[in-house]
Write an enzyme that holds these catalytic residues in place. Structure first.
Site, mmCIF file in Angstrom:
data_model
loop_
_atom_site.group_PDB
_atom_site.id
_atom_site.type_symbol
_atom_site.label_atom_id
_atom_site.label_comp_id
_atom_site.label_asym_id
_atom_site.label_seq_id
_atom_site.Cartn_x
_atom_site.Cartn_y
_atom_site.Cartn_z
ATOM 1 N N ASP A 25 -2.296 -8.946 11.786
ATOM 2 C CA ASP A 25 -3.668 -9.297 11.412
ATOM 3 C C ASP A 25 -4.196 -10.525 12.148
ATOM 4 O O ASP A 25 -5.403 -10.785 12.137
ATOM 5 C CB ASP A 25 -3.741 -9.539 9.898
ATOM 6 C CG ASP A 25 -3.414 -8.278 9.127
ATOM 7 O OD1 ASP A 25 -3.941 -7.219 9.498
ATOM 8 O OD2 ASP A 25 -2.621 -8.341 8.169
ATOM 9 N N SER A 27 0.828 -1.216 0.000
ATOM 10 C CA SER A 27 0.000 0.000 0.000
ATOM 11 C C SER A 27 0.861 1.263 0.000
ATOM 12 O O SER A 27 0.634 2.185 -0.802
ATOM 13 C CB SER A 27 -0.970 0.002 1.183
ATOM 14 O OG SER A 27 -0.324 -0.314 2.384
ATOM 15 N N HIS A 44 -2.197 -8.838 1.955
ATOM 16 C CA HIS A 44 -1.809 -7.606 2.661
ATOM 17 C C HIS A 44 -2.933 -7.275 3.670
ATOM 18 O O HIS A 44 -3.262 -8.103 4.516
ATOM 19 C CB HIS A 44 -1.576 -6.517 1.601
ATOM 20 C CG HIS A 44 -0.936 -5.259 2.087
ATOM 21 N ND1 HIS A 44 -0.214 -5.163 3.242
ATOM 22 C CD2 HIS A 44 -0.919 -3.994 1.548
ATOM 23 C CE1 HIS A 44 0.235 -3.929 3.389
ATOM 24 N NE2 HIS A 44 -0.197 -3.191 2.380
ATOM 25 N N HIS A 89 5.456 -13.126 7.183
ATOM 26 C CA HIS A 89 5.638 -11.720 6.823
ATOM 27 C C HIS A 89 6.783 -11.599 5.830
ATOM 28 O O HIS A 89 7.760 -12.345 5.910
ATOM 29 C CB HIS A 89 5.923 -10.864 8.056
ATOM 30 C CG HIS A 89 5.617 -9.424 7.826
ATOM 31 N ND1 HIS A 89 6.522 -8.568 7.272
ATOM 32 C CD2 HIS A 89 4.489 -8.704 8.040
ATOM 33 C CE1 HIS A 89 5.964 -7.380 7.154
ATOM 34 N NE2 HIS A 89 4.737 -7.418 7.620
ATOM 35 N N ARG A 131 3.173 -5.686 17.031
ATOM 36 C CA ARG A 131 1.798 -5.173 16.991
ATOM 37 C C ARG A 131 0.811 -6.282 17.387
ATOM 38 O O ARG A 131 -0.207 -6.029 18.026
ATOM 39 C CB ARG A 131 1.483 -4.625 15.588
ATOM 40 C CG ARG A 131 2.426 -3.519 15.153
ATOM 41 C CD ARG A 131 2.263 -3.166 13.680
ATOM 42 N NE ARG A 131 2.523 -4.301 12.806
ATOM 43 C CZ ARG A 131 2.265 -4.325 11.500
ATOM 44 N NH1 ARG A 131 1.731 -3.268 10.922
ATOM 45 N NH2 ARG A 131 2.538 -5.390 10.776
HETATM 46 N N1 HAX Z 1 0.720 -20.154 5.592
HETATM 47 C C1 HAX Z 1 1.123 -21.056 4.687
HETATM 48 N N2 HAX Z 1 2.156 -20.841 3.853
HETATM 49 C C2 HAX Z 1 2.820 -19.691 3.983
HETATM 50 C C3 HAX Z 1 2.488 -18.728 4.927
HETATM 51 C C4 HAX Z 1 1.378 -18.977 5.757
HETATM 52 N N3 HAX Z 1 0.940 -18.105 6.657
HETATM 53 N N4 HAX Z 1 3.347 -17.692 4.818
HETATM 54 C C5 HAX Z 1 4.189 -18.010 3.811
HETATM 55 N N5 HAX Z 1 3.865 -19.226 3.298
HETATM 56 C C6 HAX Z 1 4.457 -19.863 2.137
HETATM 57 C C7 HAX Z 1 4.256 -18.983 0.914
HETATM 58 O O1 HAX Z 1 2.954 -19.098 0.388
HETATM 59 C C8 HAX Z 1 5.350 -19.485 0.008
HETATM 60 O O2 HAX Z 1 4.898 -20.683 -0.580
HETATM 61 P P1 HAX Z 1 5.296 -21.070 -2.101
HETATM 62 O O3 HAX Z 1 6.781 -21.162 -2.097
HETATM 63 O O4 HAX Z 1 4.590 -22.355 -2.323
HETATM 64 O O5 HAX Z 1 4.799 -19.951 -2.983
HETATM 65 C C9 HAX Z 1 6.469 -19.811 0.978
HETATM 66 O O6 HAX Z 1 5.842 -19.981 2.272
HETATM 67 C C10 HAX Z 1 7.520 -18.720 1.095
HETATM 68 O O7 HAX Z 1 6.891 -17.503 1.393
HETATM 69 P P2 HAX Z 1 7.661 -16.378 2.240
HETATM 70 O O8 HAX Z 1 8.866 -15.954 1.464
HETATM 71 O O9 HAX Z 1 7.874 -16.820 3.630
HETATM 72 O O10 HAX Z 1 6.580 -15.226 2.302
HETATM 73 P P3 HAX Z 1 6.410 -13.987 1.329
HETATM 74 O O11 HAX Z 1 7.381 -12.934 1.746
HETATM 75 O O12 HAX Z 1 6.392 -14.394 -0.094
HETATM 76 O O13 HAX Z 1 4.915 -13.528 1.694
HETATM 77 C C11 HAX Z 1 3.126 -13.118 3.162
HETATM 78 C C12 HAX Z 1 4.609 -12.920 2.909
HETATM 79 C C13 HAX Z 1 2.693 -12.256 4.327
HETATM 80 C C14 HAX Z 1 2.332 -12.681 1.907
HETATM 81 C C15 HAX Z 1 2.851 -14.600 3.467
HETATM 82 O O14 HAX Z 1 3.530 -14.952 4.654
HETATM 83 C C16 HAX Z 1 1.384 -14.938 3.593
HETATM 84 O O15 HAX Z 1 0.725 -15.200 2.583
HETATM 85 N N6 HAX Z 1 0.811 -14.937 4.861
HETATM 86 C C17 HAX Z 1 -0.594 -15.163 5.065
HETATM 87 C C18 HAX Z 1 -1.383 -13.925 4.729
HETATM 88 C C19 HAX Z 1 -1.127 -12.804 5.734
HETATM 89 O O16 HAX Z 1 -1.168 -12.994 6.922
HETATM 90 N N7 HAX Z 1 -0.916 -11.582 5.223
HETATM 91 C C20 HAX Z 1 -0.735 -10.394 6.053
HETATM 92 C C21 HAX Z 1 0.682 -9.916 6.156
HETATM 93 C C22 HAX Z 1 0.808 -8.696 6.989
HETATM 94 C C23 HAX Z 1 0.316 -7.521 6.255
HETATM 95 O O17 HAX Z 1 0.808 -7.093 5.236
HETATM 96 N N8 HAX Z 1 -0.731 -6.944 6.732
HETATM 97 O O18 HAX Z 1 -1.268 -5.926 6.085
#
Ligand code: HAX
Length: 425
Positions: free
Chosen positions: A364, A233, A263, A309, A318
């Site tokens: 979150d 964002s 996000h 994250h 947080r």
């Molecule tokens: N559950 C299952 N798998 C997860 C995971 C979770 N909570 N978090 C990461 N992974 C997986 C990813 O999907 C990725 O899988 P693939 O290799 O198969 O694609 C792998 O682990 C590596 O990911 P990463 O490098 O650890 O994480 P990224 O930096 O790519 O993504 C995210 C970070 C926050 C998007 C990710 O951890 C996620 O999808 N979490 C769940 C959604 C979430 O809670 N989002 C909110 C984040 C905070 C925020 O921005 N708030 O606004």
């Protein structure tokens, strides 16, 4: 002139000087390299942006202007806004001046009511919010002054004007969207004597007797206010703002990114997950049931919302702040109990699965259970609450970018074929 504007006017020459010096004396110094993995991985960790409002350390979490977020949980959101912009906490006189300024700007333009009412009954509140912010672009002073011929030195002043108007109007706009979209009755007028966060709760319809709810809203607004500038964002708003699109366009663009499930929408997804667990098991599940169901979810290739994250590698402070609030006020709430149980179970499962780089909870994972307890049960609305808070950081970053005279953002892309050739060199 408001005290905030006067303060910024006194600080900005020095900031500009520092930026000029860096460019002039160290312009060609290499401070970071980019690997193929980073190009393929969403530019993760590439140091290529300046953000002075806050920083997020891998093992510290959010630090606003040098102060860890857990030391700021008793502050009011408007104090945080002042801190983000100026690097200092305001005196009581400064805080009051800012709040009065915001109250004087809070009235919504009359055309917004028809727009709010024109959405389909089941429209997502985030699409309503960002559409209304874009519609309010009509109010932009930056655009009007730019059209007349605005000197670059003065960009920040009109960006600040637009940002103050936006921040002043957002709680009323967001509350009006809530009350209209969820059939809560008439819109409630702002109560200017309340602080900014409490006034938002008041306009949502929270009784003034419910001080715990008001405290939660203040805390929520503080915790979500900023998270440096590389997140979807803030970065989106930065890029759009760098084209000199005014703050209405820039903020709306950034919040459209906040509406994504990876996000800001994760807060909605988290609570849905918690509610589904409770419904599935007919009450608070046992640890074994939770472990089993979370594992099944992971085996299906689904994410556990609220965990992981892009930047953090520890429990998000947080999240800790929300857990502390929940332990103090609602330790027996079933949703809160599930959130605590998941905290004891999910990280181990993610570690065992071995994919997520950060197995720990982010902000979150806990926020929805608290909002739900106090009566905000419409989960689709949660990202709007996040948006109102995040506007504090995004707007602060926009003002500082214009003050620093940052140019249009324009990184270089390469083709897959170029990359394939380059790695073989
Ligand atoms: N559950 C299952 N798998 C997860 C995971 C979770 N909570 N978090 C990461 N992974 C997986 C990813 O999907 C990725 O899988 P693939 O290799 O198969 O694609 C792998 O682990 C590596 O990911 P990463 O490098 O650890 O994480 P990224 O930096 O790519 O993504 C995210 C970070 C926050 C998007 C990710 O951890 C996620 O999808 N979490 C769940 C959604 C979430 O809670 N989002 C909110 C984040 C905070 C925020 O921005 N708030 O606004």
């Amino acid at each position: 002139m408001s005290l905030l504007k006067a303060k910024l006017a006194s600080q900005i020459p020095n900031l500009r000087e520092r930026v000029r010096n860096l460019g002039k004396n160290y312009g060609s110094k290499v401070i970071s390299e980019v690997t193929v993995e980073q190009i393929l991985g969403g530019m993760r960790g590439v140091k290529s942006l300046i953000c002075d409002t806050s920083e997020v350390g891998l093992d510290t979490g959010l630090i606003i202007r040098g102060i860890p977020i857990l030391e700021l949980t008793e502050k009011l959101p408007e104090e945080i806004f002042w801190l983000l912009l100026t690097g200092e906490l305001p005196t009581e006189e400064e805080r009051r001046d800012l709040k009065n300024d915001l109250s004087n700007r809070a009235e919504l333009p009359s055309y917004i009511w028809n727009i709010i009412r024109s959405f389909p009954a089941d429209a997502h509140p985030m699409s309503m919010l960002t559409a209304c912010i874009t519609a309010m672009e009509y109010e932009s002073q930056f655009r009007r002054e730019y059209d007349k011929g605005l000197k670059k030195d003065l960009y920040w002043e009109y960006t600040l004007e637009d940002c103050l108007n936006l921040i002043a109007k957002l709680p009323g706009l967001a509350a009006a969207i809530y009350r209209t979209r969820f059939n809560k009755g008439d819109v409630i007028k702002s109560k200017p004597e309340l602080d900014w966060g409490a006034d938002y709760a008041y306009m949502l319809g929270v009784s003034e007797d419910n001080q715990e709810w008001y405290d939660l809203m203040r805390l929520y607004m503080v915790l979500h206010s900023d998270h440096e500038s590389g997140n979807v964002s803030a970065f989106t708003s930065h890029v759009v703002g760098s084209a000199l699109s005014d703050p209405y366009y820039s903020l709306a663009a950034g919040l459209n990114g906040l509406a994504g499930p990876l996000h800001g929408l994760a807060n909605q997804e988290c609570l849905k997950f918690v509610l589904a667990l409770i419904e599935h098991f007919g009450g608070v599940p046992t640890d074994d049931q939770l472990r089993q169901l979370s594992k099944e979810r992971l085996d299906k290739g689904l994410v556990i919302p609220g965990y992981g994250h892009a930047v953090l590698r520890v429990t998000d402070p947080r999240f800790t702040a929300f857990i502390n609030f929940g332990k103090k006020y609602i330790p027996d709430d079933p949703r809160f109990i599930v959130v605590e149980k998941l905290f004891n179970i999910v990280p181990q499962l993610l570690i065992e699965q071995g994919k997520a780089k950060d197995p720990w909870p982010n902000v979150d994972a806990a926020s929805g259970a608290l909002l739900y307890h106090y009566g905000l049960t419409e989960v689709e609305y949660y990202t709007v609450v996040f948006s109102v808070s995040r506007a504090l950081g995004i707007c602060s970053q926009l003002v500082l970018s214009r003050a620093m005279g940052e140019p249009i953002t324009r990184p270089k892309s390469v083709t897959t074929a170029w990359l394939e050739k380059e790695v073989l060199k």
